[in-house]
Design an enzyme around this catalytic site. Structure first.
Site, PDB file in Angstrom:
ATOM      1  N   PRO A 207       0.831  -1.203   0.000  1.00  0.00           N
ATOM      2  CA  PRO A 207       0.000   0.000   0.000  1.00  0.00           C
ATOM      3  C   PRO A 207       0.870   1.259   0.000  1.00  0.00           C
ATOM      4  CG  PRO A 207      -0.623  -1.473   1.788  1.00  0.00           C
ATOM      5  CD  PRO A 207       0.578  -2.064   1.153  1.00  0.00           C
ATOM      6  N   GLY A 208       0.456   2.244  -0.755  1.00  0.00           N
ATOM      7  CA  GLY A 208       1.169   3.518  -0.748  1.00  0.00           C
ATOM      8  C   GLY A 208       2.362   3.593  -1.673  1.00  0.00           C
ATOM      9  N   THR A 209       2.560   2.552  -2.489  1.00  0.00           N
ATOM     10  CA  THR A 209       3.718   2.589  -3.378  1.00  0.00           C
ATOM     11  C   THR A 209       3.414   3.300  -4.688  1.00  0.00           C
ATOM     12  OG1 THR A 209       3.119   0.346  -3.950  1.00  0.00           O
ATOM     13  CG2 THR A 209       5.034   0.620  -2.538  1.00  0.00           C
ATOM     14  N   GLY A 210       2.175   3.727  -4.864  1.00  0.00           N
ATOM     15  CA  GLY A 210       1.881   4.542  -6.037  1.00  0.00           C
ATOM     16  C   GLY A 210       1.133   3.831  -7.143  1.00  0.00           C
ATOM     17  N   LYS A 211       0.385   2.778  -6.805  1.00  0.00           N
ATOM     18  CA  LYS A 211      -0.349   2.060  -7.840  1.00  0.00           C
ATOM     19  C   LYS A 211      -1.479   2.915  -8.408  1.00  0.00           C
ATOM     20  CE  LYS A 211      -1.220  -1.352  -5.024  1.00  0.00           C
ATOM     21  NZ  LYS A 211      -0.481  -0.886  -3.832  1.00  0.00           N
TER      22      LYS A 211
ATOM     23  N   ASP B 295      13.997  -4.682  22.149  1.00  0.00           N
ATOM     24  CA  ASP B 295      15.292  -5.042  21.547  1.00  0.00           C
ATOM     25  C   ASP B 295      15.486  -6.547  21.576  1.00  0.00           C
ATOM     26  OD1 ASP B 295      15.770  -2.369  21.433  1.00  0.00           O
ATOM     27  OD2 ASP B 295      16.857  -2.307  23.342  1.00  0.00           O
TER      28      ASP B 295
ATOM     29  N   GLU C 148      20.167   3.897  25.537  1.00  0.00           N
ATOM     30  CA  GLU C 148      20.456   4.400  24.187  1.00  0.00           C
ATOM     31  C   GLU C 148      21.958   4.579  23.994  1.00  0.00           C
ATOM     32  OE1 GLU C 148      18.388   4.289  21.804  1.00  0.00           O
ATOM     33  OE2 GLU C 148      16.770   3.806  23.204  1.00  0.00           O
TER      34      GLU C 148
HETATM   35  P1  ADP Z   1      -1.427   2.734  -3.645  1.00  0.00           P
HETATM   36  O1  ADP Z   1      -2.519   2.834  -4.630  1.00  0.00           O
HETATM   37  O2  ADP Z   1      -0.264   1.926  -4.134  1.00  0.00           O
HETATM   38  O3  ADP Z   1      -1.844   2.313  -2.282  1.00  0.00           O
HETATM   39  P2  ADP Z   1      -1.279   5.548  -4.040  1.00  0.00           P
HETATM   40  O4  ADP Z   1      -1.045   5.576  -5.484  1.00  0.00           O
HETATM   41  O5  ADP Z   1      -2.654   5.832  -3.577  1.00  0.00           O
HETATM   42  O6  ADP Z   1      -0.794   4.181  -3.429  1.00  0.00           O
HETATM   43  O7  ADP Z   1      -0.245   6.543  -3.359  1.00  0.00           O
HETATM   44  C1  ADP Z   1      -0.626   7.481  -2.406  1.00  0.00           C
HETATM   45  C2  ADP Z   1       0.121   8.775  -2.574  1.00  0.00           C
HETATM   46  O8  ADP Z   1       1.512   8.592  -2.329  1.00  0.00           O
HETATM   47  C3  ADP Z   1       0.038   9.320  -3.971  1.00  0.00           C
HETATM   48  O9  ADP Z   1      -1.060  10.155  -4.107  1.00  0.00           O
HETATM   49  C4  ADP Z   1       1.344  10.099  -4.128  1.00  0.00           C
HETATM   50  O10 ADP Z   1       1.214  11.395  -3.687  1.00  0.00           O
HETATM   51  C5  ADP Z   1       2.289   9.366  -3.220  1.00  0.00           C
HETATM   52  N1  ADP Z   1       3.157   8.467  -3.999  1.00  0.00           N
HETATM   53  C6  ADP Z   1       3.181   7.127  -3.933  1.00  0.00           C
HETATM   54  N2  ADP Z   1       4.102   6.611  -4.762  1.00  0.00           N
HETATM   55  C7  ADP Z   1       4.673   7.637  -5.399  1.00  0.00           C
HETATM   56  C8  ADP Z   1       5.696   7.737  -6.397  1.00  0.00           C
HETATM   57  N3  ADP Z   1       6.300   6.674  -6.896  1.00  0.00           N
HETATM   58  N4  ADP Z   1       6.023   8.973  -6.836  1.00  0.00           N
HETATM   59  C9  ADP Z   1       5.424  10.065  -6.331  1.00  0.00           C
HETATM   60  N5  ADP Z   1       4.463  10.027  -5.394  1.00  0.00           N
HETATM   61  C10 ADP Z   1       4.079   8.842  -4.913  1.00  0.00           C
END
Ligand code: ADP
Length: 595
Positions: A192-196, A488, A413
């Site tokens: 999740p969050g990788t930009g799909k 740890d 630490e």
């Molecule tokens: P996913 O669909 O993989 O869960 P998203 O495409 O919704 O992730 O990504 C969420 C946000 O994170 C995007 O709107 C963007 O702003 C940022 N983001 C994620 N990957 C990238 C990337 N490779 N380049 C630039 N921004 C990114």
């Protein structure tokens, strides 16, 4: 009163008014009510001329006007009435009025009304009952702001792969000329969050063809058959608008392996999936409809979805590496004024494991922080603080820590930091802090010089040794063991176990892997290890794991004992400043008292 309250309030009011009306109509007109004994007296006095009997109700007229009363079971009443010569009318209990007939329908009508009301709400308020089976695909337009490939960084392979799809849509002849077949479906796989979604939106931005977007969960409804009919409708829409792209986000919501639901059977989801498979077979990619789907759980998808001719291309959208993170950082700081001290490379190095979404979040947090601090530019401290916040949660400023506890934290630490500095070949220390954040009470962060994909055994041993530094320090200084080092210890044990069971790094057991991850489809998660070795081996594994951790612990103890002064200096400096950076540590290691 907000809109949703109003929606509920109005039908309730209408129902209430109808009820009042009903009751009002049931009441006899403007007659006076009389008790039964008065009624008998009036009859006896001879002033009643006529009455109407309807069930238990008696209405009638006297010289003074109309009256009504309620009659108990009284066998003598008739005799009395007859003796007084009262004219008697009798009516059936239900009456004959058409108003009553209509009113008897009221509860039924109310129920139908309530049903329609809920149906409409369930449909998300789009109103039309007949649009149940219609797909909810939205035609993506520029309303959310146009995204182009410029906005996507760090996932070049995925981007190139999709670029090809766009080229195909623009000029199909170029690819089919030599008899090639264009993929019908592309599955974007990644955490999740990788930009799909971002990639999909970028395609919409550059492809110049209609782009339908919907989420897998849009197919899922309460009623059997709705999902399937939505799939049909989606493809019909697609074919009508060809060439076009259909994007299904979170396809695992419909594409789960069949026969895996708890309770099993031929349920709604299976029907939907079957329909999806049928539709995917039913169109030719040359028609110009391309399906792009995204998921972060390819392992739970039905294999039928993945076979050639369906999602025949899988594009992995990976968590970005150091260069990727740098690229993404650059994309996201485009619109932020940056101070000169900001070094994006250092930030990229310090954010291993961050996804694009995390980086976006970090830059946003930094901008908010800088604004709160009254600056007109983002400085490195803002970005660093934002990074820690995203990594570990906000600072827990309200947490009350006694001086004794703070001292213990500082030594722990300091133990980590000292061991990290003394062990040869470890990454340099970036920051040591005793400010509690989220779940952790302190942190020693190292900054890798370069991103590694394969770690040598010595690195792992060093990591365990550094983790043990905290426990070693508290043992030596306070001669006690606290729960503060629990995390740890857990991490160290996990790492050691992996070294033995997964990486084959144990001397005693040799280069073998023990057990394999077992995925449970219906729970959709890894569910433990499958054992395929003897009990004897179990014992040996435990011994080997223990050996690794204990050896590392002894090493940490020795290192700290030999450098007690430096440990004390680091701890004191931490107590004073709470956070030390690389320069401070360097100075302390070189023998300085306090930075
Ligand atoms: P996913 O669909 O993989 O869960 P998203 O495409 O919704 O992730 O990504 C969420 C946000 O994170 C995007 O709107 C963007 O702003 C940022 N983001 C994620 N990957 C990238 C990337 N490779 N380049 C630039 N921004 C990114």
């Amino acid at each position: 009163m907000n809109a949703s309250h109003k929606k509920i309030f109005v039908p309730i009011m209408i129902g209430f008014m109808l009820l009042m009306l009903f009751r009002g109509l049931n009441k006899p007109g403007s007659s006076v009510s009389m008790d039964y004994s008065d009624f008998l007296k009036t009859v006896e006095s001879g002033s009643v001329t006529r009455i109407t009997l309807q069930g238990d109700d008696i209405t009638g007229v006297t010289g003074q006007g109309a009256f009504h009363t309620f009659a108990p079971e009284d066998p003598e009443l008739m005799t009395l009435l007859k003796s007084k010569g009262v004219q008697i009318w009798a009516k059936p209990v239900n009456g004959d009025s058409w108003v009553r007939t209509i009113l008897s329908w009221v509860p039924m009508l109310l129920m139908i009304g309530v049903w329609i009301f809920f149906m409409r709400r369930m449909q998300g308020g789009n109103g039309n009952l007949l649009s149940f089976g219609k797909s909810k695909a939205r035609l993506m337009s520029d309303s959310r702001g146009k995204v182009t490939f410029e906005d996507v960084a760090g996932i070049d392979e995925a981007r190139d792969e999709l670029q090809e799809i766009i080229d195909f849509l623009k000029d199909p002849g170029k690819f089919t000329r030599l008899g090639g077949r264009i993929p019908k479906g592309v599955l974007l796989v990644g955490a999740p969050g990788t930009g799909k979604t971002l990639l999909a939106r970028a395609i919409a931005g550059v492809a110049g063809v209609p782009f339908f977007s919907l989420s897998g969960s849009d197919f899922v409804e309460m009623f059997v058959g709705i999902g399937a009919s939505r799939v049909r409708d989606l493809f019909n829409q697609g074919k009508k608008n060809a060439p076009c792209i259909i994007f299904v986000d979170e396809i695992d919501a419909v594409g789960r392996r069949r026969g895996s639901g708890v309770g099993g059977g031929h349920d709604e989801k299976e029907q939907t999936l079957n329909q999806l498979l049928v539709e995917m077979d039913g169109f030719e990619s040359n028609e110009g409809v391309i399906l792009i789907a995204a998921t972060n759980r390819p392992d739970v998808l039905d294999p039928a979805l993945l076979r050639p001719g369906r999602f025949d291309r899988q594009v992995v959208v990976s968590v970005p590496d150091i260069m990727g993170r740098l690229g993404i950082l650059k994309v996201h700081v485009r619109n932020n004024p940056l101070s000169d001290d900001v070094d994006l490379k250092v930030l990229a190095r310090g954010t291993p494991g961050f996804t694009g979404a995390d980086i976006e979040n970090m830059v946003n947090e930094a901008a908010l922080m800088a604004a709160r601090r009254g600056k007109d530019q983002l400085e490195m401290v803002d970005l660093e603080d934002a990074k820690d916040k995203v990594m570990m949660g906000p600072e827990r400023q309200s947490m009350i820590i006694s001086d004794a506890e703070k001292k213990a934290m500082a030594y722990r630490e300091a133990g980590h930091a000292l061991v990290a500095r003394l062990l040869p070949g470890t990454d340099p220390i970036h920051k040591v802090t005793i400010i509690p954040r989220g779940q952790s009470f302190g942190l020693t962060q190292q900054l890798p010089m370069s991103e590694k994909h394969a770690y040598p055994k010595s690195d792992l041993q060093n990591s365990i040794c550094i983790l043990m530094g905290g426990r070693a320090a508290e043992e030596i200084i306070f001669n006690t063991q606290t729960t503060g080092t629990g995390d740890d210890i857990r991490k160290a044990s996990e790492l050691a176990r992996k070294m033995v069971c997964e990486f084959g790094m144990s001397k005693e057991l040799g280069p073998l892997a023990f057990g394999k991850e077992e995925g449970q489809v219906f729970l959709g998660r890894a569910f433990g290890r499958q054992r395929e070795y003897s009990r004897m081996t179990v014992q040996k594994i435990d011994e080997a794991v223990r050996g690794i951790v204990v050896e590392a612990y002894k090493k940490a103890l020795a290192l700290i004992k030999d450098n007690l002064d430096t440990l004390g200096n680091i701890a004191m400096a931490l107590l004073e400043k709470e956070t030390l950076n690389r320069g401070d540590i360097d100075e302390l290691m070189a023998g300085g008292q306090s930075p």
